[in-house]
Motif scaffolding. Structure first.
Motif, mmCIF file in Angstrom:
data_model
loop_
_atom_site.group_PDB
_atom_site.id
_atom_site.type_symbol
_atom_site.label_atom_id
_atom_site.label_comp_id
_atom_site.label_asym_id
_atom_site.label_seq_id
_atom_site.Cartn_x
_atom_site.Cartn_y
_atom_site.Cartn_z
ATOM 1 N N UNK A 95 0.844 -1.202 0.000
ATOM 2 C CA UNK A 95 0.000 0.000 0.000
ATOM 3 C C UNK A 95 0.876 1.246 0.000
ATOM 4 N N UNK A 96 1.873 1.252 0.865
ATOM 5 C CA UNK A 96 2.781 2.383 0.974
ATOM 6 C C UNK A 96 3.570 2.579 -0.320
ATOM 7 N N UNK A 97 4.046 1.479 -0.885
ATOM 8 C CA UNK A 97 4.814 1.553 -2.130
ATOM 9 C C UNK A 97 3.966 2.090 -3.272
ATOM 10 N N UNK A 98 2.717 1.658 -3.335
ATOM 11 C CA UNK A 98 1.836 2.124 -4.406
ATOM 12 C C UNK A 98 1.630 3.637 -4.322
ATOM 13 N N UNK A 103 1.359 8.413 -7.449
ATOM 14 C CA UNK A 103 0.597 9.418 -6.684
ATOM 15 C C UNK A 103 -0.679 9.888 -7.376
ATOM 16 N N UNK A 104 -0.638 10.035 -8.705
ATOM 17 C CA UNK A 104 -1.835 10.473 -9.412
ATOM 18 C C UNK A 104 -2.964 9.473 -9.286
ATOM 19 N N UNK A 165 -3.336 6.055 6.952
ATOM 20 C CA UNK A 165 -2.933 7.140 7.832
ATOM 21 C C UNK A 165 -1.455 7.457 7.715
ATOM 22 N N UNK A 166 -0.619 6.433 7.658
ATOM 23 C CA UNK A 166 0.813 6.654 7.502
ATOM 24 C C UNK A 166 1.112 7.323 6.170
ATOM 25 N N UNK A 167 0.448 6.867 5.118
ATOM 26 C CA UNK A 167 0.639 7.467 3.799
ATOM 27 C C UNK A 167 0.257 8.944 3.826
ATOM 28 N N UNK A 168 -0.918 9.243 4.339
ATOM 29 C CA UNK A 168 -1.425 10.612 4.303
ATOM 30 C C UNK A 168 -0.586 11.567 5.147
ATOM 31 N N UNK A 186 7.253 3.252 10.624
ATOM 32 C CA UNK A 186 6.032 3.620 11.338
ATOM 33 C C UNK A 186 4.930 2.597 11.083
ATOM 34 N N UNK A 187 4.785 2.209 9.839
ATOM 35 C CA UNK A 187 3.735 1.254 9.494
ATOM 36 C C UNK A 187 4.021 -0.116 10.110
ATOM 37 N N UNK A 188 5.263 -0.557 10.028
ATOM 38 C CA UNK A 188 5.609 -1.867 10.580
ATOM 39 C C UNK A 188 5.381 -1.911 12.088
ATOM 40 N N UNK A 189 5.779 -0.847 12.790
ATOM 41 C CA UNK A 189 5.597 -0.840 14.238
ATOM 42 C C UNK A 189 4.120 -0.763 14.611
ATOM 43 N N UNK A 190 3.341 0.007 13.848
ATOM 44 C CA UNK A 190 1.902 0.114 14.131
ATOM 45 C C UNK A 190 1.208 -1.226 13.924
#
Length: 205
Positions: A95-98, A103-104, A165-168, A186-190
């Motif tokens: 998700x983060x990589x995408x 971005x568009x 949330x991490x992405x935004x 951040x995402x991994x720890x969450x």
């Protein structure tokens, strides 16, 4: 300016590509169909041969984004096997990589206000994306007793919300939002905190 859409024989895609560029630059509501047509090298009237309006154009950009997103999610899920935990964590990272790579498309999908039910095609591909994460959640939760097992749809919704949330906040250069940690960490720890709370991974020593 050359009429790129006609030259390549695919005006519809040329308009989508133009819209994606404008979405990245100005946001989903910051451009007009005339601007998209100009960037594609055609007249505004030509747009209406393919799209009823700007909303339809953005919806097609979103649909194409979901197609890319599904491929990334499915690849992440498969490469994480046979470990259910690795497969689940991989879908979150996808998700983060995408969001970073496309971005568009990401904005068209999640920030444009376009409903996933705008068209049957968009609804179908967005459902496929959701089902990959839900499948990963269901597989991982099988280790829990049935009375402590969250519904896969709830489980996957929580992780989707964490990822979003991490992405935004931290992965798309939101003004004023800085973190001393990389978004991936951040995402991994969450996710780790969430899974420990469910009892799916052991607590830290």
């Amino acid at each position: 300016m050359p009429k790129r859409g006609y030259h390549h024989g695919n005006l519809r895609q040329a308009l989508v590509d133009s819209a994606l560029t404008l979405i990245e630059e100005k946001g989903p509501t910051g451009f007009t169909l005339s601007e998209a047509a100009k960037q594609a090298g055609v007249t505004p009237a030509a747009v209406y041969r393919h799209f009823a309006g700007r909303e339809d154009l953005i919806a097609e950009a979103a649909r194409q984004g979901y197609e890319i997103f599904v491929e990334l999610m499915e690849y992440a899920y498969q490469t994480g096997q046979p470990s259910a935990l690795a497969a689940f964590e991989a879908t979150g990272r996808a998700y983060l990589a995408f969001a970073r790579r496309h971005p568009g498309h990401y904005i068209a999908m999640f920030e444009s206000g376009i409903s996933v039910n705008h068209s049957p095609e968009l609804a179908a591909v967005s459902s496929r994306a959701w089902s990959v994460l839900e499948k990963a959640a269901e597989q991982l939760s099988q280790t829990l007793p049935p009375d402590r097992r969250p519904p896969p749809s709830m489980f996957s919704a929580h992780i989707w919300a964490l990822s979003h949330g991490v992405v935004e906040l931290f992965a798309r250069n939101s003004p004023g939002r800085q973190s001393p940690y990389p978004p991936e960490d951040l995402l991994e720890s969450a996710i780790g905190v969430y899974l420990r709370g469910l009892g799916l991974i052991p607590p830290d020593k």
